[in-house]
Design an enzyme around this catalytic site. Structure first.
Site, PDB file in Angstrom:
ATOM      1  N   SER A  17       0.919  -1.130   0.139  1.00 26.64           N
ATOM      2  CA  SER A  17       0.047  -0.049   0.050  1.00 26.64           C
ATOM      3  C   SER A  17       0.859   1.179  -0.116  1.00 26.64           C
ATOM      4  O   SER A  17       0.493   2.155  -0.532  1.00 26.64           O
ATOM      5  CB  SER A  17      -1.075  -0.101   1.218  1.00 26.64           C
ATOM      6  OG  SER A  17      -0.301  -0.010   2.435  1.00 26.64           O
ATOM      7  N   ASP A 191      -1.559   7.325  10.221  1.00 24.85           N
ATOM      8  CA  ASP A 191      -1.922   6.231  11.308  1.00 24.85           C
ATOM      9  C   ASP A 191      -0.719   5.450  11.774  1.00 24.85           C
ATOM     10  O   ASP A 191      -0.990   4.070  12.336  1.00 24.85           O
ATOM     11  CB  ASP A 191      -2.846   5.281  10.596  1.00 24.85           C
ATOM     12  CG  ASP A 191      -2.169   4.691   9.216  1.00 24.85           C
ATOM     13  OD1 ASP A 191      -1.125   4.998   9.000  1.00 24.85           O
ATOM     14  OD2 ASP A 191      -2.999   4.050   8.514  1.00 24.85           O
ATOM     15  N   HIS A 194       1.058   4.402   7.520  1.00 23.00           N
ATOM     16  CA  HIS A 194       0.758   5.132   5.953  1.00 23.00           C
ATOM     17  C   HIS A 194       1.241   6.401   6.017  1.00 23.00           C
ATOM     18  O   HIS A 194       1.199   7.194   6.833  1.00 23.00           O
ATOM     19  CB  HIS A 194      -0.632   4.844   5.503  1.00 23.00           C
ATOM     20  CG  HIS A 194      -1.125   3.352   5.369  1.00 23.00           C
ATOM     21  ND1 HIS A 194      -1.810   2.969   6.210  1.00 23.00           N
ATOM     22  CD2 HIS A 194      -0.797   2.402   4.308  1.00 23.00           C
ATOM     23  CE1 HIS A 194      -1.931   1.502   5.804  1.00 23.00           C
ATOM     24  NE2 HIS A 194      -1.451   1.210   5.035  1.00 23.00           N
TER      25      HIS A 194
END
Length: 278
Positions: A17, A191, A194
């Site tokens: 991600s 967070d 990320h």
């Protein structure tokens, strides 16, 4: 005119991600730097570890990307480093992670032999932000136990650096860079895992430095007057600009400016890369 000669080079981003979302930050910034020179291909897969990505790449056509791959970034470990006892879904044992990185490297070299390769370590994990994220997402169901830790991320970052040394490739050590850049590296995340805007910015900054240091022929030198990465004053030894610049076109006989495009798009010594038919 040969269509092969006119193929624009590509920069291939492989990862999880942190790569998939990079077009909102560092990946998009890379595309800006290489405008008119190279297309940036994002093959980041959110939530994937190295084990899953190897299978995805095998069946998803990653290795049969046509054209010239000039640079490949390999950026994994954030999910692999999940703790086995708290997140077995994503966890990959350390030795398997190292072996998987080597597999991804060797497959890249097999299918894209002209590509330069840069390994990127997983970044640090910010514990306080992870606790806040867990509470916000799960409420009363939050366990209060971290499924990812700074210590584990550090072990996988060291493993990535070891692999880079063993396969003789450069590595961008985000784990160390982010912790040494500021007093509280939490500014680089939203967070704990990320990237925030500041996180994307520091990744792009050091990625460009890594390219300049390790692959200087791929580095873009901006126009000294405008600071832009792709107008007539900018330079990149290995990847020329696509098409003549507007200030190089004589409007009274504009066709003349486009006659040599095919030769301009093929850097000296370029070779055809492996295709599915090979």
């Amino acid at each position: 005119m040969s269509t092969t000669a006119l193929e624009r080079p590509k920069l291939l981003l492989l990862g999880d991600s942190l790569t998939q979302t990079s077009f909102e930050g560092w990946g998009g910034g890379l595309a800006h730097i290489y405008q008119r020179r190279a297309d940036v291909l994002n093959r980041g897969m959110s939530g994937y570890n190295t084990r899953w990505f190897i299978e995805y790449a095998k069946h998803g056509g990653v290795w049969y990307e046509p054209g010239k791959i000039a640079l490949t970034t390999i950026f994994f470990g954030a999910n692999d480093a999940s703790l086995a006892e708290h997140n077995p879904h994503h966890h990959v044992p350390l030795e398997e992670y190292k072996a998987n990185l080597k597999t991804i490297v060797s497959t890249t070299q097999e299918y894209f032999p002209e590509s330069q390769i840069l390994l990127i370590t997983p970044p640090p994990v910010h514990h306080e932000q992870r606790f806040v994220f867990q509470k916000e997402r799960y409420g009363d169901q939050a366990t209060g136990v971290l499924e990812r830790t700074l210590e584990s991320a550090g072990q996988y970052a060291e493993a990535c650096k070891t692999v880079a040394e063993e396969v003789e490739l450069p590595v961008l050590d985000l784990y160390t860079i982010m912790q040494e850049a500021v007093d509280d590296f939490g500014k680089f995340f939203y967070d704990g895992l990320h990237f925030s805007k500041a996180g994307h910015d520091i990744v792009l900054e050091h990625l460009l430095k890594a390219i300049e240091t390790n692959f200087p022929a791929l580095a873009v030198t901006p126009d000294p007057i405008t600071g832009q990465p792709n107008n007539s004053g900018s330079k990149c030894e290995r990847i020329p600009s696509s098409g003549p610049y507007h200030d190089h076109i004589d409007h009274t006989k504009h066709q003349d400016a486009f006659q040599d495009m095919s030769s301009e798009m093929v850097p000296p010594g370029a070779k055809r890369q492996k295709t599915e038919d090979d």
